[in-house]
Design an enzyme around this catalytic site. Sequence first.
Site, PDB file in Angstrom:
ATOM      1  N   GLY A 179     -13.218   9.467   6.323  1.00  0.00           N
ATOM      2  CA  GLY A 179     -13.793   9.777   8.577  1.00  0.00           C
ATOM      3  C   GLY A 179     -13.804  11.272   8.244  1.00  0.00           C
ATOM      4  O   GLY A 179     -13.547  12.195   7.936  1.00  0.00           O
ATOM      5  N   CYS A 180     -13.131  11.116   8.995  1.00  0.00           N
ATOM      6  CA  CYS A 180     -12.671  13.124  10.216  1.00  0.00           C
ATOM      7  C   CYS A 180     -11.783  13.673   9.059  1.00  0.00           C
ATOM      8  O   CYS A 180     -12.088  14.879   9.171  1.00  0.00           O
ATOM      9  CB  CYS A 180     -12.192  12.689  11.782  1.00  0.00           C
ATOM     10  N   ALA A 181     -10.570  12.842   8.343  1.00  0.00           N
ATOM     11  CA  ALA A 181      -9.874  13.315   7.651  1.00  0.00           C
ATOM     12  C   ALA A 181     -10.474  13.551   6.709  1.00  0.00           C
ATOM     13  O   ALA A 181     -10.082  14.691   5.570  1.00  0.00           O
ATOM     14  CB  ALA A 181      -8.556  12.357   7.157  1.00  0.00           C
TER      15      ALA A 181
END
Length: 377
Positions: A137-139
């Site tokens: 995801g955003c990581a």
Amino acid sequence: MVTLCKPAVAVPEYVITMEETLDLARARHADHPQLPLALRLIGNTGVTRRHIVQPIEQTLEHPGFEERNALYEAEAKARVPAVVREALASAGLGPGDIDMIVYVSCTGFMMPSLTAWLINTMGFPSHTRQLPIAQLGCAAGGAAVNRAHDFCTAYPDANVLIVSCEFCSLCYQPTDLGVGSLLSNGLFGDAVAAAVVRGRGGTGIVLERNDAHLVPDTEDWIAYSVRATGFHFLLDKRVPGTMEPLAPALRKLAGAHDWDAGELDFYIIHAGGPRILDDLSHYLEVPPEAFRFSRSTLTEYGNIASAVVLDAVRRLFDEGGLAEGARGILAGFGPGITAEMCLGRWTNGAAEPEPDLSARRIVGYAPRHPEPARSRA
């Protein structure tokens, strides 16, 4: 000196403002018992506008997962090459200089990955390594930088291209009416970004140390529920408070490098929302202005998932960069709850000392070599 060069970032042409988002929520969910809470949370994000790949009228429809994913692929192929070319030019390299492509995206699915299409259509060597990352995801923006750092540390003559392609609007689900879903509908935006990590030379952030941290027993706080209608985003109300356990991980990483995480010159932080940045400012004891690049991304584009950190780095470049040797940290946060973090120093392209090639501990990488020209019908 493994260097993260200037990223290229592009956002779609369709725009939805905060006022339009709030009006849509009022019109479509007038009877929702928690509408006032949802409106307040959306308003508190500070997102003034977001960019999306199709007009809002089409975005609000749901033609089915198959059609949505086909649109994801078409838009990726239409929009990614331009940012790749810009990123390569900023790094002073061409497709033939790239040894690995890291492709990060959590908003659509392709197999083969878009990396195969890029190699076939943009002139990258056929031996280019491919590393698609989908489930961080955003990581994944931070993870992409870290994996590029690892690869160039192992193979000092190598160069890595990072590509982030996030069309969050294609994950809109009209039947998801939880407060977390309504908040997400007003927070996430679309963007494409690319950057080159050079094993030698270049201007930008010299990557020195990286690490990861997973907060135990939080894997259901940020998640996808994969259903017949596609990806349904799940966001737990506890997510905004995750900086309390993650700030010590940032301090630990900096401490292992004999740095103080509260006394650095620049901070490139994933802007999941204003609470994340406010809390990190508190726990690291740094002024809110330290996160100005991330705040600008959030304000102007919304949460653009894995592309946030690359856009924040671009803004650092656009501000004029920093003095030689200025120290900083880059961090992406996402499902898990996972943090991908790295430390680096700014360089304006200072001369690099001759490397000690005997220190290379990983062998087996085939060096670049000329390839016969490939024709396309």
